[in-house]
Design a protein around this motif. Structure first.
Motif, PDB file in Angstrom:
ATOM      1  N   THR A   1     -10.202  -4.193  -4.399  1.00  0.00           N
ATOM      2  CA  THR A   1     -10.254  -4.386  -5.855  1.00  0.00           C
ATOM      3  C   THR A   1      -9.451  -5.595  -6.326  1.00  0.00           C
ATOM      4  N   GLY A   2      -8.477  -6.036  -5.532  1.00  0.00           N
ATOM      5  CA  GLY A   2      -7.630  -7.131  -5.963  1.00  0.00           C
ATOM      6  C   GLY A   2      -6.560  -6.726  -6.962  1.00  0.00           C
ATOM      7  N   GLU A   3      -6.451  -5.424  -7.255  1.00  0.00           N
ATOM      8  CA  GLU A   3      -5.455  -4.928  -8.195  1.00  0.00           C
ATOM      9  C   GLU A   3      -4.115  -4.708  -7.487  1.00  0.00           C
ATOM     10  N   PRO A   4      -2.992  -4.808  -8.225  1.00  0.00           N
ATOM     11  CA  PRO A   4      -1.681  -4.544  -7.612  1.00  0.00           C
ATOM     12  C   PRO A   4      -1.620  -3.145  -7.014  1.00  0.00           C
ATOM     13  N   THR A   5      -0.977  -3.035  -5.873  1.00  0.00           N
ATOM     14  CA  THR A   5      -0.872  -1.768  -5.178  1.00  0.00           C
ATOM     15  C   THR A   5       0.470  -1.715  -4.459  1.00  0.00           C
ATOM     16  N   THR A   6       0.733  -0.597  -3.798  1.00  0.00           N
ATOM     17  CA  THR A   6       1.960  -0.427  -3.022  1.00  0.00           C
ATOM     18  C   THR A   6       1.717  -0.881  -1.600  1.00  0.00           C
ATOM     19  N   GLY A   7       2.560  -1.759  -1.101  1.00  0.00           N
ATOM     20  CA  GLY A   7       2.394  -2.285   0.245  1.00  0.00           C
ATOM     21  C   GLY A   7       3.174  -1.505   1.277  1.00  0.00           C
ATOM     22  N   LYS A   8       2.755  -1.658   2.537  1.00  0.00           N
ATOM     23  CA  LYS A   8       3.450  -1.013   3.644  1.00  0.00           C
ATOM     24  C   LYS A   8       4.576  -1.883   4.186  1.00  0.00           C
ATOM     25  N   THR A   9       4.454  -3.170   3.993  1.00  0.00           N
ATOM     26  CA  THR A   9       5.457  -4.100   4.514  1.00  0.00           C
ATOM     27  C   THR A   9       6.664  -4.146   3.586  1.00  0.00           C
ATOM     28  N   LYS A  10       7.826  -4.148   4.167  1.00  0.00           N
ATOM     29  CA  LYS A  10       9.044  -4.254   3.362  1.00  0.00           C
ATOM     30  C   LYS A  10       9.149  -5.681   2.808  1.00  0.00           C
TER      31      LYS A  10
ATOM     32  N   GLU B   1      -2.624  -7.130   2.567  1.00  0.00           N
ATOM     33  CA  GLU B   1      -2.317  -6.681   3.922  1.00  0.00           C
ATOM     34  C   GLU B   1      -3.582  -6.397   4.721  1.00  0.00           C
ATOM     35  N   ARG B   2      -3.493  -6.687   6.010  1.00  0.00           N
ATOM     36  CA  ARG B   2      -4.558  -6.325   6.935  1.00  0.00           C
ATOM     37  C   ARG B   2      -4.373  -4.873   7.372  1.00  0.00           C
ATOM     38  N   VAL B   3      -5.402  -4.342   7.999  1.00  0.00           N
ATOM     39  CA  VAL B   3      -5.276  -3.013   8.601  1.00  0.00           C
ATOM     40  C   VAL B   3      -4.229  -3.101   9.703  1.00  0.00           C
ATOM     41  N   SER B   4      -3.247  -2.212   9.677  1.00  0.00           N
ATOM     42  CA  SER B   4      -2.080  -2.360  10.541  1.00  0.00           C
ATOM     43  C   SER B   4      -2.368  -2.108  12.006  1.00  0.00           C
ATOM     44  N   GLY B   5      -3.160  -1.124  12.319  1.00  0.00           N
ATOM     45  CA  GLY B   5      -3.356  -0.781  13.718  1.00  0.00           C
ATOM     46  C   GLY B   5      -4.710  -0.172  13.977  1.00  0.00           C
TER      47      GLY B   5
ATOM     48  N   ARG C   1       0.317  -3.648  14.319  1.00  0.00           N
ATOM     49  CA  ARG C   1       0.886  -4.953  14.013  1.00  0.00           C
ATOM     50  C   ARG C   1       2.137  -4.881  13.142  1.00  0.00           C
ATOM     51  N   ASN C   2       2.371  -3.750  12.514  1.00  0.00           N
ATOM     52  CA  ASN C   2       3.421  -3.717  11.494  1.00  0.00           C
ATOM     53  C   ASN C   2       4.190  -2.399  11.564  1.00  0.00           C
ATOM     54  N   VAL C   3       4.852  -2.170  12.692  1.00  0.00           N
ATOM     55  CA  VAL C   3       5.604  -0.931  12.886  1.00  0.00           C
ATOM     56  C   VAL C   3       6.799  -0.906  11.926  1.00  0.00           C
ATOM     57  N   PHE C   4       6.977   0.219  11.230  1.00  0.00           N
ATOM     58  CA  PHE C   4       8.066   0.428  10.276  1.00  0.00           C
ATOM     59  C   PHE C   4       8.023  -0.562   9.115  1.00  0.00           C
ATOM     60  N   GLY C   5       6.908  -1.251   8.919  1.00  0.00           N
ATOM     61  CA  GLY C   5       6.800  -2.229   7.844  1.00  0.00           C
ATOM     62  C   GLY C   5       7.663  -3.450   8.049  1.00  0.00           C
ATOM     63  N   ARG C   6       8.064  -3.734   9.297  1.00  0.00           N
ATOM     64  CA  ARG C   6       8.962  -4.849   9.602  1.00  0.00           C
ATOM     65  C   ARG C   6       8.299  -5.896  10.493  1.00  0.00           C
ATOM     66  N   ASN C   7       6.995  -5.902  10.542  1.00  0.00           N
ATOM     67  CA  ASN C   7       6.241  -6.883  11.325  1.00  0.00           C
ATOM     68  C   ASN C   7       6.484  -6.735  12.823  1.00  0.00           C
ATOM     69  N   GLN C   8       6.957  -5.595  13.276  1.00  0.00           N
ATOM     70  CA  GLN C   8       7.150  -5.359  14.697  1.00  0.00           C
ATOM     71  C   GLN C   8       5.836  -4.903  15.317  1.00  0.00           C
TER      72      GLN C   8
ATOM     73  N   ASP D   1       9.647  -7.392  18.540  1.00  0.00           N
ATOM     74  CA  ASP D   1      10.215  -7.633  17.215  1.00  0.00           C
ATOM     75  C   ASP D   1      10.274  -9.148  17.034  1.00  0.00           C
ATOM     76  N   PRO D   2       9.376  -9.745  16.209  1.00  0.00           N
ATOM     77  CA  PRO D   2       9.331 -11.210  16.105  1.00  0.00           C
ATOM     78  C   PRO D   2      10.595 -11.840  15.539  1.00  0.00           C
ATOM     79  N   TRP D   3      11.397 -11.058  14.832  1.00  0.00           N
ATOM     80  CA  TRP D   3      12.630 -11.612  14.251  1.00  0.00           C
ATOM     81  C   TRP D   3      13.640 -10.472  14.155  1.00  0.00           C
ATOM     82  N   ILE D   4      14.646 -10.534  14.989  1.00  0.00           N
ATOM     83  CA  ILE D   4      15.641  -9.472  15.031  1.00  0.00           C
ATOM     84  C   ILE D   4      16.418  -9.466  13.716  1.00  0.00           C
ATOM     85  N   GLU D   5      16.560  -8.295  13.136  1.00  0.00           N
ATOM     86  CA  GLU D   5      17.240  -8.174  11.851  1.00  0.00           C
ATOM     87  C   GLU D   5      18.697  -8.608  11.962  1.00  0.00           C
ATOM     88  N   GLY D   6      19.138  -9.395  10.985  1.00  0.00           N
ATOM     89  CA  GLY D   6      20.510  -9.870  10.965  1.00  0.00           C
ATOM     90  C   GLY D   6      20.723 -11.174  11.709  1.00  0.00           C
TER      91      GLY D   6
END
Length: 686
Positions: free
Chosen positions: A282-291, A349-353, A382-389, A410-415
Motif C-alpha cells: 500500500t505504501g502507507e506507514p507501518t511498523t517495521g521489524k528492523t530496529k 522491508e523485504r521478506v526477512s526469511g 536476513r534480519n535476525v532480531f531486527g539487527r541485520n544479522q 553479524d555484519p556490524w558488531i554492536e558497539g
C-alpha cells in the motif's frame, strides 16, 4: 516673464542589485534573502516620470517658459513632489532663467514616448561636482547609449541609460538631473561610487574553505567594489556548494562603512533523521521489524552536518546493500524556522526469511555425465532480531559430494565503530579427492570428509581494502565409497599427514583484499595466510601463503583481463591440501588437478572478451601453470604416482551468457599435449 512650476523627482539610492535565488537548486522558504528585485520599483519610476511629461504636455501651447531643475532617477523607488510656492522665481547661474529652449519634438501615441531635446550630457558626483576618479567617469560615460549631446530623448531612453550605468557595477546610486541653461537642457547623471574594498566578514560558512573566499576576493582589495564582480563571487560560492551536493548558499550581502563586505552564508544543517517504514503493497506507514538504530548507524550523514545530496545518495546505496530493504529514499524537509533540515528516510522491508532450493555443478567431479550435478536446499533469515544479522542453514548433495553448513553473520558488531563483522560457521562436508589423488585405477573413488567450525572477524581498514582474521578448527580424513576410513590410496601413498584416519588442526587465518570496484573486470589483489597451531602434539603445524592478482583493462569495445596466482606451504600438512593445478578455474584444456599438485604453484592467465549480441559475449584465452618442481615434496608424491607433468598450458575460446545465477561460461580449450576439452562453469572465473 511667465512663472512656471518647479517639478522635482525625489529618489532613494540603490544599495545592491538583486541576487535572485531561482537559479539555485537548494532553496528553502525559511532562508532570508537580503535584496529585492527591481522590477516593481522600476515600474513605479516609469509611471512617475510619465505623469511628469503628461502634466507638461497638457498645460497648453500658451505656456512658453518653465524653470526646471528636475531629477529623473531610475532607482529602487521614486516619488513625485512639487514646491509649495508655485510663483517663486528660480535663478539659474544667479540670474533669471531665459525662455525655455527645450521643445517637445514629437508625440507618438504614448506619453512616455514624448521626446525632449538635450544639448549637453555630464557625469558628476552626488553633489554636482566633478568626480575625483576619471576612470569612474569614463566607465559611466561609456555606459551611455542613447543620452548624447544634441539628441532628443524619451523617458524610457534615459531610464535605460541609468540601467546601463548601474549595470557597470561601480556605483551605488545614479540620479539623472535635467537643468535648463542658456544653451539648452543639460542632462547631468549624478552618480555615487561604491566604497573601496578593505575587508571581508563571512558568517555562517562552516564547511566553506576560507582559502576559497580569500582567492575569490584577493584581487579586489583596495579597489572600488564592483557589484557585478560581487554577483560573480556569490554565484561561485553557490556553485561550490552545488558541485558538492551541499545545501548552502549566500543568503545576505551588505557593504558596511569603511569598505567592509559582510557575507551571510546559510548552510542547511541536519536537524533530525527519522526512519519511516512503508508497507510493501500500500505504501502507507507501518511498523517495521528492523530496529531504527540498525539503519541509522549505517548512515554517514549525522545530525549537525550540512546536508549533502551526494552523501545522502551514498547512504541510500549503503542501506540497500544491507540486503533487508526493497526500496530506500531520503526526503529533506525544512525544520521550521531554524534554517536547518529534517531528513525522513522511507524504507520498504523485504521478506526477512524463507526456504529455497537450487542446483549447481561441482568442478571437482571429472567423470560421468551427471556426476558433477549438485542439488541444494536452504533456509535463510536476513534480519535476525531486527539487527541485520544473517542466519543461513544449507544442505547440498551430489552423486559423490555433500555439504551441510550453518552460518551466522553479524555484519556490524554492536558497539564497534570500525564496522567489524563477525561470522560463526559450522560445516560437515564430503568432497571428491580427485583433484589431488585422481581417479583410482580400480575405479574406486576417494573422498575427503571434513568437519569444520570457526569464527572470523572482518572489517574495512582503508579505502578499497578489507581484512579478515579468524580461528578455525578442522578434522579431515579420507573415505572410500562406502564411507570407511582410508589411510593410503591405491599407490600406497599416505592420505593423511599424521598417519591416523584423520588429521586435526587449528588454523589461524589472516586475509587482506583489495578491489577497486565490484566489477569482475576490475583490479583485485588477495593475500591469504594460514598458520596451523600445534595445540596438541599430534595436531598439524604448517604455514600456507596464497595470493591472487587480477587486472582488467578496456581496449575499445573489448576487455582484457590478466590474472596471476601463486602459493607455497611449509611444514606438516595433509596431502589432499596440496595446491592442485589444472581445470576450469586453473589451466583450461586439462581435467581438474591433472597438471600437478605441489607445495608451491603459479598460474597465469590472459583473456580477451568482446560483446557479440544481447547478453552474449565471446572470449579467447590462454593459461599457463606450474608446480615449480614441488610435486615430489608432497607426502606420498601423489602427482608423481599419477604421472602428472607438473606444468602445462592451454588455450581456446568460449562464450559468456548473463543469467540470474551469474555468468554462464562454455569454453572449448586445447592443451600442450594435443588434447581438447569442453569446460562449463557458473559464475566468474577465480
Amino acid at each position: 516673464m511667465g512663472r512656471n512650476e518647479d517639478v522635482r523627482f525625489v529618489s532613494s539610492s540603490i544599495k545592491l542589485p538583486s541576487f535572485p535565488s531561482t537559479n539555485h537548486p537548494f532553496v528553502f522558504s525559511n532562508l532570508p534573502f537580503c535584496s529585492q528585485t527591481l522590477t516593481s520599483n522600476l515600474i513605479k519610476t516609469r509611471e512617475s516620470i510619465t505623469n511628469f511629461i503628461s502634466s507638461i504636455t497638457n498645460r497648453g501651447k500658451n505656456e512658453k517658459f518653465f524653470t526646471s531643475k528636475s531629477s529623473l532617477l531610475c532607482s529602487s523607488s521614486l516619488a513625485l513632489a512639487r514646491q509649495e510656492d508655485l510663483n517663486q522665481n528660480v535663478l539659474v547661474d544667479g540670474k533669471e532663467p531665459p525662455p525655455l529652449k527645450a521643445q517637445l519634438v514629437s508625440r507618438v501615441g504614448r506619453e512616455d514616448e514624448e521626446r525632449v531635446l538635450i544639448s549637453e550630457v555630464l557625469i558628476r558626483n552626488k553633489d554636482g561636482d566633478e568626480l575625483e576618479r576619471k576612470d569612474l567617469e569614463e566607465e559611466a560615460a561609456a555606459a551611455l547609449k542613447a543620452c548624447r549631446p544634441n539628441s532628443a530623448l524619451t523617458v524610457r531612453e534615459v531610464q535605460e541609460d541609468v540601467h546601463r550605468i548601474m549595470e557597470r557595477g561601480y556605483f551605488c546610486s545614479c540620479m539623472p538631473v535635467a537643468v535648463d541653461t542658456r544653451d539648452g537642457i543639460r542632462l547631468v547623471f549624478q552618480v555615487e561610487p561604491n566604497q573601496e574594498f578593505q575587508g571581508l566578514v563571512c558568517e555562517g560558512a562552516n564547511v566553506l574553505p576560507s582559502k576559497f573566499l580569500e582567492d575569490s576576493f584577493r584581487d579586489a582589495y583596495g579597489k572600488i567594489v564592483n557589484i557585478r564582480r560581487l554577483n560573480e563571487v556569490i554565484h561561485s560560492i553557490d556553485g561550490w556548494y552545488r558541485e558538492r551536493g551541499l545545501f548552502g548558499l549566500v543568503s545576505d550581502l551588505e557593504i558596511l562603512s569603511g569598505g567592509i563586505i559582510r557575507l551571510q552564508v546559510s548552510e542547511a544543517e541536519v536537524n533530525n533523521i527519522t526512519i519511516r517504514f512503508l508497507d510493501r503493497k500500500t505504501g502507507e506507514p507501518t511498523t517495521g521489524k528492523t530496529k531504527p538504530e540498525t539503519i541509522l548507524r549505517q548512515l554517514t550523514t549525522k545530525k549537525g552536518q550540512v546536508y549533502s545530496l551526494l552523501q545522502g545518495k551514498r547512504d541510500v546505496e549503503t542501506v540497500l546493500t544491507m540486503g533487508i530493504m526493497e526500496d530506500v529514499s531520503i526526503i529533506p524537509q525544512p525544520a521550521g524556522d531554524t534554517g536547518k533540515v529534517d531528513l525522513i528516510m522511507n524504507v520498504v522491508e523485504r521478506v526477512s526469511g524463507g526456504f529455497s532450493a537450487g542446483g549447481g555443478i561441482s568442478s571437482g567431479i571429472t567423470s560421468g555425465p551427471l556426476s558433477g550435478l549438485v542439488g541444494s536446499f536452504a533456509y535463510s533469515h536476513r534480519n535476525v532480531f531486527g539487527r541485520n544479522q544473517k542466519l543461513n542453514v544449507s544442505w547440498e548433495r551430489g552423486q559423490i559430494d555433500s555439504i551441510f553448513r550453518i552460518n551466522y553473520t553479524d555484519p556490524w558488531i554492536e558497539g564497534d565503530d570500525k564496522r567489524t563483522s563477525r561470522s560463526i560457521m559450522v560445516q560437515n562436508s564430503r568432497t571428491p579427492g580427485t583433484v589431488v589423488h585422481g581417479n583410482q585405477p580400480d575405479n574406486s573413488n576417494v573422498t575427503i570428509g571434513r568437519v569444520t567450525a570457526g569464527i572470523e572477524f572482518s572489517r574495512p581498514f582503508r579505502p578499497k581494502w578489507s581484512g579478515t582474521a579468524g580461528l578455525i578448527y578442522q578434522r579431515a580424513g579420507a573415505r572410500d565409497e562406502r564411507g570407511g576410513p582410508l589411510i593410503k590410496d591405491y599407490y600406497n601413498s599416505p592420505l593423511t599427514a599424521s598417519g591416523n584416519t584423520h588429521d586435526d588442526m587449528i588454523l589461524a587465518k589472516l586475509e587482506s583484499v583489495y578491489t577497486d570496484s565490484g566489477d569482475h573486470g576490475s583490479s583485485m589483489l588477495v593475500l591469504n595466510m594460514e598458520q596451523g597451531l600445534p595445540v596438541m602434539p599430534e595436531w598439524l603445524c604448517f604455514n600456507r601463503v596464497n595470493g591472487r592478482a587480477r587486472k582488467g583493462m578496456e581496449l575499445g569495445p573489448a576487455r582484457v583481463l590478466v590474472s596471476l596466482s601463486g602459493g607455497h606451504v611449509v611444514g606438516s600438512f595433509s596431502p589432499h591440501e596440496a595446491f592442485a593445478i589444472g581445470g576450469t578455474n586453473s589451466i583450461r584444456g586439462y581435467e581438474e588437478g591433472a597438471v600437478g599438485s605441489g607445495r608451491s604453484y603459479v598460474v597465469g592467465s590472459g583473456e580477451i572478451s568482446f560483446p557479440m549480441f544481447g547478453p552474449v559475449e565471446g572470449a579467447i584465452f590462454a593459461d599457463y601453470g606450474s608446480d615449480l618442481g614441488s610435486g615430489p615434496m608432497v607426502p606420498g608424491d601423489p602427482a608423481g604416482a599419477r604421472l602428472k607433468p607438473g606444468s602445462g598450458y592451454g588455450y581456446g575460446f568460449g562464450i559468456r551468457v548473463d543469467s540470474p545465477l551469474g555468468p554462464l561460461r562454455l569454453e572449448y580449450a586445447f592443451n600442450d599435449r594435443h588434447a581438447r576439452r569442453f569446460h562449463f562453469g557458473v559464475g566468474n572465473r577465480n
